[in-house]
Design a protein around this motif. Structure first.
Motif, PDB file in Angstrom:
ATOM      1  N   MET A   1       0.829  -1.176   0.000  1.00  0.00           N
ATOM      2  CA  MET A   1       0.000   0.000   0.000  1.00  0.00           C
ATOM      3  C   MET A   1       0.873   1.238   0.000  1.00  0.00           C
ATOM      4  SD  MET A   1      -2.986  -0.873   2.656  1.00  0.00           S
ATOM      5  CE  MET A   1      -2.273  -2.201   3.596  1.00  0.00           C
ATOM      6  N   THR A   2       0.665   2.056  -0.981  1.00  0.00           N
ATOM      7  CA  THR A   2       1.368   3.325  -1.045  1.00  0.00           C
ATOM      8  C   THR A   2       0.357   4.415  -1.321  1.00  0.00           C
ATOM      9  OG1 THR A   2       1.762   3.136  -3.400  1.00  0.00           O
ATOM     10  CG2 THR A   2       3.450   2.220  -1.934  1.00  0.00           C
ATOM     11  N   SER A   3       0.799   5.633  -1.349  1.00  0.00           N
ATOM     12  CA  SER A   3      -0.140   6.718  -1.619  1.00  0.00           C
ATOM     13  C   SER A   3       0.377   7.609  -2.743  1.00  0.00           C
ATOM     14  CB  SER A   3      -0.391   7.527  -0.347  1.00  0.00           C
ATOM     15  OG  SER A   3       0.822   8.032   0.141  1.00  0.00           O
ATOM     16  N   ASN A   4       0.807   6.994  -3.831  1.00  0.00           N
ATOM     17  CA  ASN A   4       1.301   7.765  -4.964  1.00  0.00           C
ATOM     18  C   ASN A   4       0.519   7.374  -6.205  1.00  0.00           C
ATOM     19  OD1 ASN A   4       2.741   9.273  -6.727  1.00  0.00           O
ATOM     20  ND2 ASN A   4       4.553   7.972  -6.714  1.00  0.00           N
ATOM     21  N   ILE A   5      -0.493   8.155  -6.549  1.00  0.00           N
ATOM     22  CA  ILE A   5      -1.301   7.927  -7.742  1.00  0.00           C
ATOM     23  C   ILE A   5      -1.826   9.282  -8.188  1.00  0.00           C
ATOM     24  CG2 ILE A   5      -3.487   7.514  -6.572  1.00  0.00           C
ATOM     25  CD1 ILE A   5      -3.933   5.212  -8.584  1.00  0.00           C
ATOM     26  N   ASP A   6      -2.092   9.408  -9.465  1.00  0.00           N
ATOM     27  CA  ASP A   6      -2.550  10.701  -9.946  1.00  0.00           C
ATOM     28  C   ASP A   6      -3.968  10.983  -9.481  1.00  0.00           C
ATOM     29  OD1 ASP A   6      -3.711   8.786 -11.609  1.00  0.00           O
ATOM     30  OD2 ASP A   6      -3.867  10.191 -13.268  1.00  0.00           O
ATOM     31  N   SER A   7      -4.246  12.206  -9.112  1.00  0.00           N
ATOM     32  CA  SER A   7      -5.570  12.665  -8.730  1.00  0.00           C
ATOM     33  C   SER A   7      -5.605  14.164  -8.983  1.00  0.00           C
ATOM     34  CB  SER A   7      -5.847  12.383  -7.256  1.00  0.00           C
ATOM     35  OG  SER A   7      -7.075  12.950  -6.880  1.00  0.00           O
ATOM     36  N   PRO A   8      -6.653  14.648  -9.649  1.00  0.00           N
ATOM     37  CA  PRO A   8      -6.705  16.076  -9.924  1.00  0.00           C
ATOM     38  C   PRO A   8      -6.928  16.916  -8.668  1.00  0.00           C
ATOM     39  CG  PRO A   8      -8.725  15.011 -10.636  1.00  0.00           C
ATOM     40  CD  PRO A   8      -7.778  13.927 -10.212  1.00  0.00           C
ATOM     41  N   HIS A   9      -7.291  16.289  -7.566  1.00  0.00           N
ATOM     42  CA  HIS A   9      -7.592  17.027  -6.341  1.00  0.00           C
ATOM     43  C   HIS A   9      -6.734  16.531  -5.194  1.00  0.00           C
ATOM     44  CE1 HIS A   9     -11.008  18.282  -8.648  1.00  0.00           C
ATOM     45  NE2 HIS A   9     -11.354  17.029  -8.822  1.00  0.00           N
ATOM     46  N   ARG A  10      -5.478  16.357  -5.404  1.00  0.00           N
ATOM     47  CA  ARG A  10      -4.609  15.717  -4.424  1.00  0.00           C
ATOM     48  C   ARG A  10      -4.173  16.705  -3.340  1.00  0.00           C
ATOM     49  NH1 ARG A  10      -2.042  11.088  -4.478  1.00  0.00           N
ATOM     50  NH2 ARG A  10      -0.171  10.953  -3.257  1.00  0.00           N
ATOM     51  N   THR A 138     -25.054  13.243  -1.972  1.00  0.00           N
ATOM     52  CA  THR A 138     -25.614  14.495  -2.465  1.00  0.00           C
ATOM     53  C   THR A 138     -25.461  14.564  -3.977  1.00  0.00           C
ATOM     54  OG1 THR A 138     -24.911  15.514  -0.394  1.00  0.00           O
ATOM     55  CG2 THR A 138     -25.529  16.998  -2.196  1.00  0.00           C
ATOM     56  N   ARG A 139     -24.318  14.082  -4.454  1.00  0.00           N
ATOM     57  CA  ARG A 139     -24.028  14.001  -5.895  1.00  0.00           C
ATOM     58  C   ARG A 139     -22.917  12.980  -6.092  1.00  0.00           C
ATOM     59  NH1 ARG A 139     -23.790  18.683  -4.104  1.00  0.00           N
ATOM     60  NH2 ARG A 139     -21.908  19.387  -3.134  1.00  0.00           N
ATOM     61  N   TRP A 140     -22.847  12.407  -7.292  1.00  0.00           N
ATOM     62  CA  TRP A 140     -21.799  11.447  -7.609  1.00  0.00           C
ATOM     63  C   TRP A 140     -21.571  11.461  -9.109  1.00  0.00           C
ATOM     64  CZ3 TRP A 140     -21.958   6.954 -10.596  1.00  0.00           C
ATOM     65  CH2 TRP A 140     -23.222   6.581 -11.054  1.00  0.00           C
ATOM     66  N   GLY A 141     -20.480  10.855  -9.523  1.00  0.00           N
ATOM     67  CA  GLY A 141     -20.171  10.772 -10.943  1.00  0.00           C
ATOM     68  C   GLY A 141     -18.863  10.029 -11.149  1.00  0.00           C
ATOM     69  N   TRP A 142     -18.333  10.132 -12.328  1.00  0.00           N
ATOM     70  CA  TRP A 142     -17.048   9.491 -12.622  1.00  0.00           C
ATOM     71  C   TRP A 142     -16.377  10.265 -13.751  1.00  0.00           C
ATOM     72  CZ3 TRP A 142     -15.878   7.469 -17.411  1.00  0.00           C
ATOM     73  CH2 TRP A 142     -16.944   7.262 -18.285  1.00  0.00           C
ATOM     74  N   TYR A 143     -15.072  10.074 -13.854  1.00  0.00           N
ATOM     75  CA  TYR A 143     -14.304  10.659 -14.950  1.00  0.00           C
ATOM     76  C   TYR A 143     -13.136   9.725 -15.263  1.00  0.00           C
ATOM     77  CZ  TYR A 143     -11.438  12.432 -11.047  1.00  0.00           C
ATOM     78  OH  TYR A 143     -10.671  12.551  -9.917  1.00  0.00           O
ATOM     79  N   PRO A 144     -12.676   9.728 -16.518  1.00  0.00           N
ATOM     80  CA  PRO A 144     -11.529   8.875 -16.874  1.00  0.00           C
ATOM     81  C   PRO A 144     -10.244   9.429 -16.275  1.00  0.00           C
ATOM     82  CG  PRO A 144     -12.278  10.129 -18.780  1.00  0.00           C
ATOM     83  CD  PRO A 144     -13.220  10.441 -17.664  1.00  0.00           C
ATOM     84  N   ARG A 145      -9.307   8.519 -15.967  1.00  0.00           N
ATOM     85  CA  ARG A 145      -7.983   8.961 -15.508  1.00  0.00           C
ATOM     86  C   ARG A 145      -7.297   9.676 -16.657  1.00  0.00           C
ATOM     87  NH1 ARG A 145      -4.686   4.228 -12.774  1.00  0.00           N
ATOM     88  NH2 ARG A 145      -3.215   5.912 -12.510  1.00  0.00           N
ATOM     89  N   LYS A 146      -6.542  10.689 -16.323  1.00  0.00           N
ATOM     90  CA  LYS A 146      -5.889  11.498 -17.354  1.00  0.00           C
ATOM     91  C   LYS A 146      -4.590  10.893 -17.867  1.00  0.00           C
ATOM     92  CE  LYS A 146      -7.634  16.026 -15.915  1.00  0.00           C
ATOM     93  NZ  LYS A 146      -8.867  15.792 -15.418  1.00  0.00           N
ATOM     94  N   GLN A 147      -3.782  10.305 -16.994  1.00  0.00           N
ATOM     95  CA  GLN A 147      -2.438   9.890 -17.388  1.00  0.00           C
ATOM     96  C   GLN A 147      -2.268   8.392 -17.533  1.00  0.00           C
ATOM     97  OE1 GLN A 147      -0.038  11.721 -14.400  1.00  0.00           O
ATOM     98  NE2 GLN A 147      -0.266  13.747 -15.273  1.00  0.00           N
TER      99      GLN A 147
END
Length: 165
Positions: A1-10, A138-147
Motif C-alpha cells: 500500500m502506497t499513496s502515490n497515484i494521480d488525482s486532480p484534487h490531491r 448528495t451528488r456522484w459521478g465518474w471521470y476517466p484517468r488522465k495519465q
C-alpha cells in the motif's frame, strides 16, 4: 500500500481538526481484493472518527457505506491483475463541509452509467451498490484517468444536510 497515484484534487494532510476544517484528507492505495476493500472501509471509518465525525452518527455511517460500495465496485468491476485501487477521502467546503470520496481503478473500459441513469436492480443479488450511492450521496459521478488507463468514481455527502450530529 502506497499513496502515490494521480488525482486532480490531491491534498495530503493527516493532522486535522474537524469541524474547524483545514482540508482533512486520507489518501492511500489498496490491493484490488475484497480484503483491500474491507481495509479501506475500516481505515476510512477510523479517519472520520478522528476528524470529529463519530461512529454511530448518520453522516459517519453514510460516508462509510458510500466508501464501502465504491471500493467494492473497484474490486469487482475495476480489477486488473497486479494493479491496486486508490482511495481519496477528504472534507471540502461546498459551501458547507462535504465529505468527498474518490475511488480510482485501472480498468477504463468498464464504466458506470451516468448519475440518474441507473436502472432498478430488481431482485438481483448484486448490482445495487451504485443505487445505494445515488440514494445516499448528495451528488456522484465518474471521470476517466488522465495519465493512465482507468477511471475515478466519486461521491459527495453534505455533512450539514445529512447530519454531522
Amino acid at each position: 500500500m502506497t499513496s502515490n497515484i494521480d488525482s486532480p484534487h490531491r491534498h495530503t494532510q493527516h493532522t486535522l481538526n474537524f469541524p474547524h476544517l483545514g482540508t482533512p484528507s486520507f489518501d492511500m492505495r489498496f490491493t484490488s481484493t475484497p480484503r483491500g476493500a474491507r481495509l479501506s472501509r475500516r481505515l476510512s471509518a477510523v479517519r472520520l472518527d478522528a476528524w470529529g465525525l463519530p461512529y454511530g452518527t448518520e453522516a459517519h455511517e453514510a460516508v462509510v457505506l458510500i466508501t464501502a460500495e465504491l471500493t467494492a465496485n473497484a474490486v469487482r468491476h475495476g480489477h486488473v491483475q497486479g494493479r491496486d485501487f486508490h482511495l481519496l477521502l477528504r472534507v471540502v467546503e461546498r459551501p458547507g463541509p462535504t465529505a468527498r470520496i474518490e475511488v480510482t481503478d485501472t480498468r477504463g473500459e468498464r464504466v458506470p452509467p451516468r448519475p440518474g441513469k441507473l436502472a432498478a436492480a430488481g431482485l438481483a443479488d448484486d448490482g445495487r451498490g451504485l443505487l445505494l450511492v445515488e440514494g445516499l450521496a448528495t451528488r456522484w459521478g465518474w471521470y476517466p484517468r488522465k495519465q493512465a488507463p482507468g477511471k475515478t468514481v466519486w461521491a459527495e455527502y453534505e455533512l450539514t444536510a445529512g447530519g454531522a450530529d
